[in-house]
Scaffold this active site. Sequence first.
Site, PDB file in Angstrom:
ATOM      1  N   GLY A  76       0.894   5.748   1.180  1.00 48.49           N
ATOM      2  CA  GLY A  76       0.282   6.863   1.887  1.00 48.49           C
ATOM      3  C   GLY A  76       0.968   8.146   1.514  1.00 48.49           C
ATOM      4  N   GLY A  77       0.650   9.188   2.281  1.00 47.82           N
ATOM      5  CA  GLY A  77       1.203  10.487   1.964  1.00 47.82           C
ATOM      6  C   GLY A  77       2.693  10.589   2.167  1.00 47.82           C
ATOM      7  CG  PHE A  78       4.257  11.288   5.388  1.00 52.11           C
ATOM      8  CD1 PHE A  78       4.849  12.511   5.139  1.00 52.11           C
ATOM      9  CD2 PHE A  78       3.084  11.253   6.103  1.00 52.11           C
ATOM     10  CE1 PHE A  78       4.294  13.677   5.613  1.00 52.11           C
ATOM     11  CE2 PHE A  78       2.518  12.425   6.587  1.00 52.11           C
ATOM     12  CZ  PHE A  78       3.119  13.639   6.337  1.00 52.11           C
ATOM     13  N   GLY A  79       4.916   7.696   2.236  1.00 49.11           N
ATOM     14  CA  GLY A  79       5.740   6.593   1.769  1.00 49.11           C
ATOM     15  C   GLY A  79       4.941   5.418   1.246  1.00 49.11           C
ATOM     16  CE  LYS A 123       4.403   3.934   7.515  1.00 47.61           C
ATOM     17  NZ  LYS A 123       3.862   4.880   8.546  1.00 47.61           N
ATOM     18  N   GLY A 172       0.830  -1.194   0.000  1.00 48.56           N
ATOM     19  CA  GLY A 172       0.000   0.000   0.000  1.00 48.56           C
ATOM     20  C   GLY A 172       0.864   1.243   0.000  1.00 48.56           C
ATOM     21  CG  ASP A 230      -4.406   9.790  12.901  1.00 46.75           C
ATOM     22  OD1 ASP A 230      -5.592  10.174  12.857  1.00 46.75           O
ATOM     23  OD2 ASP A 230      -3.738   9.512  11.894  1.00 46.75           O
TER      24      ASP A 230
END
Length: 419
Positions: free
Chosen positions: A113-116, A132, A111, A228
């Site tokens: 995401g915004g950072f990796g 990640k 998958g 979060d």
Amino acid sequence: MSNTPANSTPSSSDTSSTSAGATAATIASTIVGGIVIIVIAIAIIRCIQKNREQARNTSMQTTSESTVNQDSNIDMVTIERFLADIVKERPVRFTAQNIIDFTQNFKQKLGSGGFGIVYKGQFPNGVQIAVKVLHKTQDKRAEEQFMAEIGTIGRTYHINLVRLYGFCFDNSLKALVYEYMEKGSLDRYLFNENQKHKWEKLHEIAIGTAKGIRYLHEECQKKIVHYDIKPGNVLLDANFSPKVADFGLARLCDRDNSHVSMTGGRGTPGYAAPELWMPYPVTHKCDVYSYGMLLFEILGRRRNLILGQAESQEWFPRWIWDKFEGGELESVMLNCGIEHNDREKAERMCKVALWCVQYQPDARPSMNSVVRMLEGEEEIIAPKNPFPYMMPSQWSESRGDSVSTATETNESEENSLIH
């Protein structure tokens, strides 16, 4: 006159005397010889006994030394194993080549995401991992999140927290290495019609998640605020046991400080507590609020906000409160498809969720109380309305001296991070 010959035969008396002398000599020789033999035999026996005693002593000494050496070896093996176990409890720093080898040159993508991007990998001993890899063009915020992960989850070890095995930090590659969670994130099962689970299993997931957050707040050496909590950050292993993940926004806090100053909003809209979007210090109770929002979604097996829903169900938490206030929780059970055997637990979950999302942080329960209430070990009193309309001036008045503590807590937060 007759003469006697010179060589005449001796008389009988002379012969008898000679024979007696010879016999005495023989007896004496025999006695002497026997004594000598006895003396020699005794000497030999003593020599043999001495040699045996020396051999026995030598054997005992050798055995003793062998035992000592064996015990020393056992002690050394124990110490080495102990030291190895200590290393396993802390994140290991890997090289870029290690990461490439673990992921087979980033072969399988899980998958992004915004950072990796997250890749599946494997240690040489066969243990599966999730890696990640951060984007190379990361900004300061991404680097802060990277360090927050290492500085918080790297200090923890709990059955309901995802484990950070290690990290890589060099000019060519920055990555985080986690345990691999076979079933992915909770939101895949809550919001996917084809992946629905029985409510009883979801109830177990809710309690396990609460225990993970309780560990962060109340059982770590330093309190950890996650900031979060949401279904996407709750991962499930092969047995659907939950583990709280993604500590990129987390912060360490001294237990003596009740507030932490914030710079800018944190968390995910829809789950983040109201105080996270206001210019005031916040507490760990923001995680309790987010967990309450997660409970609503577990209860309904749907997202809290769905536009166009009938019977004013667009925002699910408010609809739950209206039904509770009107004494109509039975209709909630029917609407959510809760079977009769599970309704007591479901009603308890409704009340706990309403307490968790109280507008005032001080009105929200601790995570220890949340766990006890969900498990039926603590009585749940009727919750208050968690969604009143409040003006900013009312908020400031209710917070008392919270604003004045901002400067004092700012330095504490900065010092709490590991760089």
